[in-house]
Design a protein around this motif. Sequence first.
Motif, PDB file in Angstrom:
ATOM      1  N   CYS A 156       5.304 -17.370 -16.972  1.00  0.00           N
ATOM      2  CA  CYS A 156       4.921 -15.984 -16.719  1.00  0.00           C
ATOM      3  C   CYS A 156       4.799 -15.781 -15.222  1.00  0.00           C
ATOM      4  N   HIS A 157       5.107 -14.595 -14.783  1.00  0.00           N
ATOM      5  CA  HIS A 157       4.943 -14.212 -13.394  1.00  0.00           C
ATOM      6  C   HIS A 157       4.018 -13.014 -13.394  1.00  0.00           C
ATOM      7  N   HIS A 158       2.969 -13.060 -12.633  1.00  0.00           N
ATOM      8  CA  HIS A 158       1.999 -11.967 -12.611  1.00  0.00           C
ATOM      9  C   HIS A 158       2.202 -11.175 -11.334  1.00  0.00           C
ATOM     10  N   CYS A 159       2.430  -9.887 -11.455  1.00  0.00           N
ATOM     11  CA  CYS A 159       2.682  -9.028 -10.300  1.00  0.00           C
ATOM     12  C   CYS A 159       1.434  -8.298  -9.862  1.00  0.00           C
ATOM     13  N   ASP A 160       0.314  -8.900 -10.121  1.00  0.00           N
ATOM     14  CA  ASP A 160      -0.946  -8.303  -9.743  1.00  0.00           C
ATOM     15  C   ASP A 160      -1.118  -6.990 -10.476  1.00  0.00           C
ATOM     16  N   HIS A 161      -1.040  -5.895  -9.788  1.00  0.00           N
ATOM     17  CA  HIS A 161      -1.407  -4.635 -10.423  1.00  0.00           C
ATOM     18  C   HIS A 161      -0.225  -3.666 -10.537  1.00  0.00           C
ATOM     19  N   GLN A 162       0.619  -3.582  -9.537  1.00  0.00           N
ATOM     20  CA  GLN A 162       1.765  -2.685  -9.573  1.00  0.00           C
ATOM     21  C   GLN A 162       2.771  -3.144 -10.614  1.00  0.00           C
ATOM     22  N   VAL A 163       3.578  -2.187 -11.070  1.00  0.00           N
ATOM     23  CA  VAL A 163       4.559  -2.492 -12.114  1.00  0.00           C
ATOM     24  C   VAL A 163       5.935  -2.778 -11.506  1.00  0.00           C
ATOM     25  N   LEU A 164       6.704  -3.613 -12.198  1.00  0.00           N
ATOM     26  CA  LEU A 164       8.075  -3.929 -11.784  1.00  0.00           C
ATOM     27  C   LEU A 164       9.093  -3.078 -12.516  1.00  0.00           C
ATOM     28  N   LEU A 165       8.717  -2.565 -13.670  1.00  0.00           N
ATOM     29  CA  LEU A 165       9.609  -1.737 -14.478  1.00  0.00           C
ATOM     30  C   LEU A 165       8.891  -0.416 -14.736  1.00  0.00           C
ATOM     31  N   PRO A 166       9.541   0.707 -14.448  1.00  0.00           N
ATOM     32  CA  PRO A 166       8.872   1.986 -14.699  1.00  0.00           C
ATOM     33  C   PRO A 166       8.376   2.073 -16.147  1.00  0.00           C
ATOM     34  N   THR A 167       7.140   2.525 -16.309  1.00  0.00           N
ATOM     35  CA  THR A 167       6.573   2.672 -17.648  1.00  0.00           C
ATOM     36  C   THR A 167       6.620   4.107 -18.135  1.00  0.00           C
ATOM     37  N   ASN A 168       6.943   5.026 -17.223  1.00  0.00           N
ATOM     38  CA  ASN A 168       7.083   6.441 -17.588  1.00  0.00           C
ATOM     39  C   ASN A 168       7.973   7.117 -16.553  1.00  0.00           C
ATOM     40  N   LYS A 169       8.418   8.324 -16.849  1.00  0.00           N
ATOM     41  CA  LYS A 169       9.363   9.012 -15.958  1.00  0.00           C
ATOM     42  C   LYS A 169       8.774   9.292 -14.582  1.00  0.00           C
ATOM     43  N   GLY A 170       7.452   9.389 -14.480  1.00  0.00           N
ATOM     44  CA  GLY A 170       6.808   9.635 -13.200  1.00  0.00           C
ATOM     45  C   GLY A 170       6.940   8.480 -12.229  1.00  0.00           C
ATOM     46  N   ASP A 171       7.100   7.266 -12.742  1.00  0.00           N
ATOM     47  CA  ASP A 171       7.245   6.105 -11.861  1.00  0.00           C
ATOM     48  C   ASP A 171       8.513   6.179 -11.020  1.00  0.00           C
ATOM     49  N   SER A 172       9.490   6.934 -11.478  1.00  0.00           N
ATOM     50  CA  SER A 172      10.761   7.051 -10.759  1.00  0.00           C
ATOM     51  C   SER A 172      10.754   8.182  -9.738  1.00  0.00           C
ATOM     52  N   ARG A 173       9.716   9.008  -9.748  1.00  0.00           N
ATOM     53  CA  ARG A 173       9.602  10.098  -8.767  1.00  0.00           C
ATOM     54  C   ARG A 173       8.871   9.585  -7.531  1.00  0.00           C
ATOM     55  N   PRO A 174       9.083  10.230  -6.385  1.00  0.00           N
ATOM     56  CA  PRO A 174       8.433   9.766  -5.145  1.00  0.00           C
ATOM     57  C   PRO A 174       6.912   9.636  -5.262  1.00  0.00           C
ATOM     58  N   GLU A 175       6.251  10.563  -5.958  1.00  0.00           N
ATOM     59  CA  GLU A 175       4.794  10.482  -6.081  1.00  0.00           C
ATOM     60  C   GLU A 175       4.345   9.322  -6.975  1.00  0.00           C
ATOM     61  N   GLY A 176       5.255   8.787  -7.757  1.00  0.00           N
ATOM     62  CA  GLY A 176       4.933   7.639  -8.602  1.00  0.00           C
ATOM     63  C   GLY A 176       5.192   6.308  -7.930  1.00  0.00           C
ATOM     64  N   ALA A 177       5.774   6.343  -6.743  1.00  0.00           N
ATOM     65  CA  ALA A 177       6.153   5.112  -6.047  1.00  0.00           C
ATOM     66  C   ALA A 177       4.956   4.211  -5.750  1.00  0.00           C
ATOM     67  N   LEU A 178       3.777   4.781  -5.597  1.00  0.00           N
ATOM     68  CA  LEU A 178       2.617   3.955  -5.274  1.00  0.00           C
ATOM     69  C   LEU A 178       2.228   3.037  -6.427  1.00  0.00           C
ATOM     70  N   TRP A 179       2.706   3.313  -7.631  1.00  0.00           N
ATOM     71  CA  TRP A 179       2.411   2.450  -8.777  1.00  0.00           C
ATOM     72  C   TRP A 179       3.447   1.336  -8.950  1.00  0.00           C
ATOM     73  N   MET A 180       4.544   1.438  -8.240  1.00  0.00           N
ATOM     74  CA  MET A 180       5.631   0.468  -8.379  1.00  0.00           C
ATOM     75  C   MET A 180       5.591  -0.545  -7.232  1.00  0.00           C
ATOM     76  N   VAL A 181       5.973  -1.785  -7.526  1.00  0.00           N
ATOM     77  CA  VAL A 181       6.211  -2.757  -6.468  1.00  0.00           C
ATOM     78  C   VAL A 181       7.339  -2.185  -5.621  1.00  0.00           C
ATOM     79  N   LYS A 182       7.173  -2.165  -4.319  1.00  0.00           N
ATOM     80  CA  LYS A 182       8.139  -1.493  -3.436  1.00  0.00           C
ATOM     81  C   LYS A 182       9.581  -1.963  -3.647  1.00  0.00           C
ATOM     82  N   ASN A 183       9.781  -3.240  -3.806  1.00  0.00           N
ATOM     83  CA  ASN A 183      11.136  -3.774  -4.006  1.00  0.00           C
ATOM     84  C   ASN A 183      11.326  -4.212  -5.463  1.00  0.00           C
TER      85      ASN A 183
END
Length: 147
Positions: free
Chosen positions: A7-34
């Motif tokens: 298992c690899h733990h990414c701390d708190h941010q997500v690696l895969l969008p969990t909802n359509k908002g994760d793909s919008r600029p305002e949702g970027a703070l929930w995603m691992v930058k890369n």
Amino acid sequence: MQKKASCHHCDHQVLLPTNKGDSRPEGALWMVKNHETVRVLLEQYPNVRMVISGHHHASRVETLNGVTYVADPAIVTYPCAFRVFTVSREGIHLRNVGLDEKNIVSKARELLLADPYARLYDPENPQNILSYSLGLTEEDRETTIAL
């Protein structure tokens, strides 16, 4: 030779969008930058089976290219649940366990509905945040990932 799961733990941010908002600029703070680069890297290794994250405090399970991405609920916000992982020969069983205290869960539900995050999730129907947080499908709440 038996393959070992890791298992690899990414701390708190997500690696895969969990909802359509994760793909919008305002949702970027929930995603691992890369996140895309990290996913491509992880997918090169067949022993990486699962990535666990939080941040949205929502139950979500999605498998992409052989890696299962698990976003977990939080006990401190609606749905007031945590995830139990049980590893056996059959696989990794994931199951949400929620608080039995109905007054606390009800208050957490009210607080989530009143939070601006609910409108960010779905500006037209902010109450949809409740289903998303709880888990949109039964598999988001309980499933087994084969090893």
